[in-house]
Design a protein around this motif. Structure first.
Motif, PDB file in Angstrom:
ATOM      1  N   LEU A   1      21.615  16.847  -5.052  1.00 39.85           N
ATOM      2  CA  LEU A   1      20.421  16.093  -5.428  1.00 39.85           C
ATOM      3  C   LEU A   1      19.485  16.042  -4.230  1.00 39.85           C
ATOM      4  CD1 LEU A   1      18.827  14.154  -7.322  1.00 39.85           C
ATOM      5  CD2 LEU A   1      20.207  12.285  -6.358  1.00 39.85           C
ATOM      6  N   ARG A   2      18.201  16.352  -4.462  1.00 41.24           N
ATOM      7  CA  ARG A   2      17.222  16.321  -3.385  1.00 41.24           C
ATOM      8  C   ARG A   2      15.978  15.589  -3.870  1.00 41.24           C
ATOM      9  NH1 ARG A   2      16.090  21.956  -0.609  1.00 41.24           N
ATOM     10  NH2 ARG A   2      15.027  20.494   0.785  1.00 41.24           N
ATOM     11  N   PHE A   3      15.410  14.781  -2.976  1.00 41.35           N
ATOM     12  CA  PHE A   3      14.158  14.096  -3.251  1.00 41.35           C
ATOM     13  C   PHE A   3      13.058  14.693  -2.384  1.00 41.35           C
ATOM     14  CE2 PHE A   3      16.793  10.063  -4.225  1.00 41.35           C
ATOM     15  CZ  PHE A   3      17.020  10.506  -5.522  1.00 41.35           C
ATOM     16  N   PRO A   4      11.799  14.567  -2.786  1.00 40.53           N
ATOM     17  CA  PRO A   4      10.703  15.051  -1.942  1.00 40.53           C
ATOM     18  C   PRO A   4      10.751  14.403  -0.552  1.00 40.53           C
ATOM     19  CG  PRO A   4       9.896  14.467  -4.121  1.00 40.53           C
ATOM     20  CD  PRO A   4      11.316  13.979  -4.057  1.00 40.53           C
ATOM     21  N   GLU A   5      10.300  15.137   0.442  1.00 42.29           N
ATOM     22  CA  GLU A   5      10.268  14.621   1.816  1.00 42.29           C
ATOM     23  C   GLU A   5       8.823  14.600   2.298  1.00 42.29           C
ATOM     24  OE1 GLU A   5      12.920  16.888   4.238  1.00 42.29           O
ATOM     25  OE2 GLU A   5      14.674  16.466   2.977  1.00 42.29           O
ATOM     26  N   PRO A   6       8.098  13.511   2.001  1.00 42.79           N
ATOM     27  CA  PRO A   6       6.684  13.453   2.399  1.00 42.79           C
ATOM     28  C   PRO A   6       6.543  13.478   3.915  1.00 42.79           C
ATOM     29  CG  PRO A   6       7.446  11.310   1.619  1.00 42.79           C
ATOM     30  CD  PRO A   6       8.535  12.280   1.312  1.00 42.79           C
ATOM     31  N   SER A   7       5.532  14.177   4.391  1.00 41.50           N
ATOM     32  CA  SER A   7       5.280  14.229   5.831  1.00 41.50           C
ATOM     33  C   SER A   7       4.765  12.881   6.317  1.00 41.50           C
ATOM     34  CB  SER A   7       4.244  15.314   6.136  1.00 41.50           C
ATOM     35  OG  SER A   7       2.973  14.944   5.605  1.00 41.50           O
ATOM     36  N   ARG A   8       4.876  12.654   7.614  1.00 42.92           N
ATOM     37  CA  ARG A   8       4.352  11.413   8.188  1.00 42.92           C
ATOM     38  C   ARG A   8       2.853  11.317   7.945  1.00 42.92           C
ATOM     39  NH1 ARG A   8       5.311   7.389  11.949  1.00 42.92           N
ATOM     40  NH2 ARG A   8       3.529   6.803  13.257  1.00 42.92           N
TER      41      ARG A   8
ATOM     42  N   THR B   1      22.279  20.738 -10.730  1.00 42.35           N
ATOM     43  CA  THR B   1      21.631  20.278  -9.494  1.00 42.35           C
ATOM     44  C   THR B   1      20.262  19.740  -9.888  1.00 42.35           C
ATOM     45  OG1 THR B   1      20.547  22.397  -9.002  1.00 42.35           O
ATOM     46  CG2 THR B   1      22.784  22.074  -8.122  1.00 42.35           C
ATOM     47  N   LEU B   2      19.672  18.943  -8.988  1.00 42.97           N
ATOM     48  CA  LEU B   2      18.341  18.409  -9.274  1.00 42.97           C
ATOM     49  C   LEU B   2      17.548  18.306  -7.984  1.00 42.97           C
ATOM     50  CD1 LEU B   2      16.213  17.165 -11.095  1.00 42.97           C
ATOM     51  CD2 LEU B   2      17.362  14.956 -10.855  1.00 42.97           C
ATOM     52  N   ASP B   3      16.466  19.055  -7.908  1.00 41.92           N
ATOM     53  CA  ASP B   3      15.517  18.966  -6.805  1.00 41.92           C
ATOM     54  C   ASP B   3      14.245  18.353  -7.382  1.00 41.92           C
ATOM     55  OD1 ASP B   3      13.715  19.229  -4.751  1.00 41.92           O
ATOM     56  OD2 ASP B   3      14.278  21.286  -4.257  1.00 41.92           O
ATOM     57  N   PHE B   4      13.994  17.113  -7.042  1.00 37.73           N
ATOM     58  CA  PHE B   4      12.865  16.393  -7.630  1.00 37.73           C
ATOM     59  C   PHE B   4      11.536  17.069  -7.357  1.00 37.73           C
ATOM     60  CE2 PHE B   4      14.474  12.815  -9.731  1.00 37.73           C
ATOM     61  CZ  PHE B   4      13.407  12.059 -10.181  1.00 37.73           C
ATOM     62  N   ALA B   5      11.431  17.724  -6.227  1.00 34.77           N
ATOM     63  CA  ALA B   5      10.168  18.375  -5.875  1.00 34.77           C
ATOM     64  C   ALA B   5       9.799  19.474  -6.861  1.00 34.77           C
ATOM     65  CB  ALA B   5      10.246  18.933  -4.459  1.00 34.77           C
ATOM     66  N   GLU B   6      10.783  19.971  -7.612  1.00 34.18           N
ATOM     67  CA  GLU B   6      10.499  20.996  -8.614  1.00 34.18           C
ATOM     68  C   GLU B   6       9.926  20.402  -9.899  1.00 34.18           C
ATOM     69  OE1 GLU B   6      14.097  23.112  -9.229  1.00 34.18           O
ATOM     70  OE2 GLU B   6      14.084  24.066  -7.243  1.00 34.18           O
ATOM     71  N   TRP B   7      10.045  19.081 -10.029  1.00 34.47           N
ATOM     72  CA  TRP B   7       9.584  18.402 -11.231  1.00 34.47           C
ATOM     73  C   TRP B   7       8.283  17.637 -11.002  1.00 34.47           C
ATOM     74  CZ3 TRP B   7      12.288  18.378 -15.969  1.00 34.47           C
ATOM     75  CH2 TRP B   7      13.521  19.033 -15.947  1.00 34.47           C
ATOM     76  N   THR B   8       8.154  17.025  -9.834  1.00 38.06           N
ATOM     77  CA  THR B   8       7.014  16.159  -9.575  1.00 38.06           C
ATOM     78  C   THR B   8       6.804  16.018  -8.074  1.00 38.06           C
ATOM     79  OG1 THR B   8       6.166  13.886  -9.812  1.00 38.06           O
ATOM     80  CG2 THR B   8       8.554  14.152  -9.729  1.00 38.06           C
ATOM     81  N   ASP B   9       5.578  15.721  -7.683  1.00 31.44           N
ATOM     82  CA  ASP B   9       5.274  15.440  -6.273  1.00 31.44           C
ATOM     83  C   ASP B   9       5.574  13.997  -5.923  1.00 31.44           C
ATOM     84  OD1 ASP B   9       4.388  18.031  -5.861  1.00 31.44           O
ATOM     85  OD2 ASP B   9       2.321  17.556  -6.416  1.00 31.44           O
ATOM     86  N   GLU B  10       5.790  13.164  -6.934  1.00 31.85           N
ATOM     87  CA  GLU B  10       6.009  11.737  -6.703  1.00 31.85           C
ATOM     88  C   GLU B  10       7.441  11.474  -6.249  1.00 31.85           C
ATOM     89  OE1 GLU B  10       3.553   9.546  -6.889  1.00 31.85           O
ATOM     90  OE2 GLU B  10       2.185  11.161  -7.450  1.00 31.85           O
ATOM     91  N   PHE B  11       7.583  10.496  -5.352  1.00 28.21           N
ATOM     92  CA  PHE B  11       8.919  10.085  -4.922  1.00 28.21           C
ATOM     93  C   PHE B  11       9.523   9.221  -6.019  1.00 28.21           C
ATOM     94  CE2 PHE B  11      12.234   8.151  -2.411  1.00 28.21           C
ATOM     95  CZ  PHE B  11      12.557   9.151  -1.504  1.00 28.21           C
ATOM     96  N   PRO B  12      10.823   9.390  -6.321  1.00 30.93           N
ATOM     97  CA  PRO B  12      11.431   8.610  -7.409  1.00 30.93           C
ATOM     98  C   PRO B  12      11.458   7.112  -7.103  1.00 30.93           C
ATOM     99  CG  PRO B  12      13.106   9.799  -6.177  1.00 30.93           C
ATOM    100  CD  PRO B  12      11.786  10.310  -5.689  1.00 30.93           C
ATOM    101  N   ASP B  13      11.530   6.324  -8.170  1.00 33.45           N
ATOM    102  CA  ASP B  13      11.541   4.870  -8.059  1.00 33.45           C
ATOM    103  C   ASP B  13      12.928   4.266  -8.234  1.00 33.45           C
ATOM    104  OD1 ASP B  13       8.719   4.754  -7.810  1.00 33.45           O
ATOM    105  OD2 ASP B  13       8.512   4.868  -9.984  1.00 33.45           O
TER     106      ASP B  13
ATOM    107  N   PRO C   1       0.839  -1.200   0.000  1.00 37.78           N
ATOM    108  CA  PRO C   1       0.000   0.000   0.000  1.00 37.78           C
ATOM    109  C   PRO C   1       0.867   1.240   0.000  1.00 37.78           C
ATOM    110  CG  PRO C   1       0.101  -0.930   2.203  1.00 37.78           C
ATOM    111  CD  PRO C   1       0.837  -1.883   1.293  1.00 37.78           C
ATOM    112  N   GLY C   2       0.414   2.266  -0.682  1.00 37.02           N
ATOM    113  CA  GLY C   2       1.232   3.453  -0.800  1.00 37.02           C
ATOM    114  C   GLY C   2       1.965   3.453  -2.127  1.00 37.02           C
ATOM    115  N   SER C   3       2.700   4.498  -2.380  1.00 30.95           N
ATOM    116  CA  SER C   3       3.274   4.680  -3.711  1.00 30.95           C
ATOM    117  C   SER C   3       4.757   5.016  -3.698  1.00 30.95           C
ATOM    118  CB  SER C   3       2.514   5.813  -4.423  1.00 30.95           C
ATOM    119  OG  SER C   3       2.579   7.014  -3.655  1.00 30.95           O
TER     120      SER C   3
END
Length: 300
Positions: free
Chosen positions: A250-257, A184-196, A81-83
């Motif tokens: 490099l930064r990935f989105p940091e989803p809240s709990r 540089t790459l901040d994923f949050a600027e491209w998509t709300d999804e966490f990378p796979d 469950p979850g993405s």
């Protein structure tokens, strides 16, 4: 559409009991949610087989569980469950609360890990067809990961990617257009999804490191074969390894709990509901699942 699953019980007397389901592979997280005894009952209710069915290989097998009744361990893979990887980690922590006295492990190599755990021949379940090549692209739709490259002088460059096949190996280097790289790459600027998936290449050290959310059968050998002359490492789902190797660029989105909890809860209750419709006499009940979820969450 079939969703094959393989089940194995390592019995207290040392024997192994095998079972097969044609449709349960993507819903195992909903079965595991009810605990060890319920999972054991579910497995024994599937089709008993004397050997691994021919259809059960890395292409067609979507999930499976090996229960070791003596060691009290559960090795599994399948839908969750979850993405995202962070959502799966929350789900795994919750399962550990719901399986007291047991150790649960994610099978990073999928069916290969399960076959290896029961002493089977992994060559029997490995597909030899090549995987799709890398296709760097910058469109939002389909963005799933990134390649990071540290050149011989130590400079870093990044490419967002939509598809990554490790079999393409060193062809990756030919497909990465320097004119399309990012400093540089901040994923949050491209998509709300966490990378796979992520691939880090270090020219000076001649190292290649790959992480991936999905299970990847026989991947240590495949990655080494695809990159001759390089030191390769498959980091399983440890995306943090790429962040550490890229000096904060490099930064990935940091989803809240709260977001992760909502993601996991929604997915789990949806799939419990699916099983309840298909097996009305089983343990699956959405109201009970919601209460069980909330109780386990409170203990984390």
């Amino acid at each position: 559409m079939p969703s094959h699953a393989l089940f194995a019980i390592l019995e207290p007397d040392g024997s192994t009991s095998l079972f097969h389901s044609r449709w349960r592979g993507g819903l195992l997280h909903a079965d595991l949610f009810w605990g060890a005894e319920a999972m054991l009952d579910t497995i024994r209710a599937q089709d008993a087989v004397d050997a691994i069915p021919g259809i059960v290989d890395e292409v067609w097998c979507d999930g499976g569980v090996v229960l070791d009744l003596r060691a009290r361990t559960a090795l599994w893979f399948g839908g969750w469950p979850g993405s995202s990887i962070p959502a799966r980690r929350l789900h795994h922590a919750m399962l550990s609360e719901l399986w007291p006295g047991w150790a649960l492990r994610w099978a990073h190599e999928g069916i290969v890990d399960l076959v290896r755990a029961i002493g089977g021949d992994i060559a029997r379940v490995i597909d030899r067809h090549p995987l799709p090549p890398l296709e760097p692209r910058f469109e939002l739709d389909g963005l799933t990961g990134c390649v990071s490259v540290r050149n011989a002088t130590g400079a870093l460059a990044f490419w967002p990617i939509a598809v990554l096949g490790e079999e393409s190996g060193r062809l990756v280097l030919d497909r990465l257009d320097p004119n399309e790289s990012l400093p540089t790459l901040d994923f949050a600027e491209w998509t709300d999804e966490f990378p796979d998936v992520g691939l880090h290449i270090d020219h000076a050290a001649r190292t290649v490191e790959l992480w991936c959310a999905h299970w990847l059968p026989d991947h240590d050998r495949r990655l080494a074969h695809a990159w001759p002359g390089w030191q390769t490492r498959w980091a399983r789902d440890l995306f943090e390894t790429q962040l550490e190797a890229t000096s904060g660029l490099l930064r990935f989105p940091e989803p809240s709990r709260a977001a992760l909890v909502a993601d996991v809860r929604e997915g789990l209750l949806h799939d419990v509901g699916s099983l309840a419709r298909w097996e009305p006499r089983g343990p699956h009940d959405i109201a009970r699942a919601a209460a069980r979820f909330d109780a386990a969450l409170a203990r984390l």
